[in-house]
Motif scaffolding. Sequence first.
Motif, mmCIF file in Angstrom:
data_model
loop_
_atom_site.group_PDB
_atom_site.id
_atom_site.type_symbol
_atom_site.label_atom_id
_atom_site.label_comp_id
_atom_site.label_asym_id
_atom_site.label_seq_id
_atom_site.Cartn_x
_atom_site.Cartn_y
_atom_site.Cartn_z
ATOM 1 N N TRP A 74 6.368 5.968 -7.151
ATOM 2 C CA TRP A 74 5.772 4.895 -7.932
ATOM 3 C C TRP A 74 5.117 5.407 -9.210
ATOM 4 O O TRP A 74 5.060 4.697 -10.218
ATOM 5 C CB TRP A 74 4.741 4.136 -7.097
ATOM 6 C CG TRP A 74 4.078 3.034 -7.876
ATOM 7 C CD1 TRP A 74 2.811 2.996 -8.342
ATOM 8 C CD2 TRP A 74 4.681 1.810 -8.296
ATOM 9 N NE1 TRP A 74 2.565 1.826 -9.029
ATOM 10 C CE2 TRP A 74 3.710 1.082 -9.010
ATOM 11 C CE3 TRP A 74 5.968 1.257 -8.141
ATOM 12 C CZ2 TRP A 74 3.963 -0.166 -9.559
ATOM 13 C CZ3 TRP A 74 6.219 0.019 -8.692
ATOM 14 C CH2 TRP A 74 5.235 -0.677 -9.388
ATOM 15 N N THR B 159 1.198 4.054 -3.285
ATOM 16 C CA THR B 159 0.748 5.420 -3.003
ATOM 17 C C THR B 159 1.909 6.398 -2.904
ATOM 18 O O THR B 159 1.698 7.593 -2.686
ATOM 19 C CB THR B 159 -0.065 5.470 -1.694
ATOM 20 O OG1 THR B 159 0.728 4.948 -0.614
ATOM 21 C CG2 THR B 159 -1.350 4.668 -1.818
ATOM 22 N N SER B 160 3.134 5.910 -3.094
ATOM 23 C CA SER B 160 4.299 6.787 -3.006
ATOM 24 C C SER B 160 4.424 7.634 -4.270
ATOM 25 O O SER B 160 3.997 7.233 -5.357
ATOM 26 C CB SER B 160 5.576 5.963 -2.808
ATOM 27 O OG SER B 160 5.850 5.177 -3.953
ATOM 28 N N SER C 23 0.833 -1.206 0.000
ATOM 29 C CA SER C 23 0.000 0.000 0.000
ATOM 30 C C SER C 23 0.864 1.249 0.000
ATOM 31 O O SER C 23 0.597 2.213 -0.721
ATOM 32 C CB SER C 23 -0.925 -0.001 1.225
ATOM 33 O OG SER C 23 -1.866 -1.047 1.150
#
Length: 214
Positions: A72, A68-69, A64
């Motif tokens: 990414w 959500t970084s 997760s």
Amino acid sequence: CSSDLLLREAAQQDHRLRVTIGITGWAKAEEDLVYPWRVVGSESEVFALRWELESLLNLGNAMSALVTSAAWGFAGQEILSKTIFASVMTAVTLPLGLAKVTKVADNPFSVAKARSDKAGVVLADALINKVQGERPVNLIGYSLGSRVIYSCLQTLVKRKAYGLVESVILMGSPIPSDTDHWRSMRSVVSGRLVNVWSENDGVLALLYRTSCLP
């Protein structure tokens, strides 16, 4: 009327003769070990395999955080373009951008992957010891749950334990793709062996490939 009743009872008994084991591959909560397999239906007796809950929770949280970084967004496009893997698989270290992303999830994935291999051996032992009785078994798993099944089938091959597994469904599997592995697995599956995958699964593509680096 009595003959119809006997036929219905026979059909119900036939359903009970089948066992399906669902294996979760990562989790955000404990109920994730069971919840996905409630949709399997009534055609067999369904069980959920409980294995390494802490590792699965760590992996779920890490994935997760990964997707959500901010990093990414760029890295995911690079992965899906399929131009990055030649350098990833030959480099001593990952490109800086990818290294920042993979450090978030690589260790939890590697830990869970190693433990999935051990869980597969334990599952094979259980099937060989007929904990399911004489009933045929269907196996279905996703992500590292598929890896558990892969390890189980490879163990059954080594022990020449044929006729225990009826059908297998693997989804998003972090396992080798070479023909020899699949041929050996097929030898211990009497029914269908189904591999479900997506070319757009960038998370699996990156984590599995980097976990296989020497």
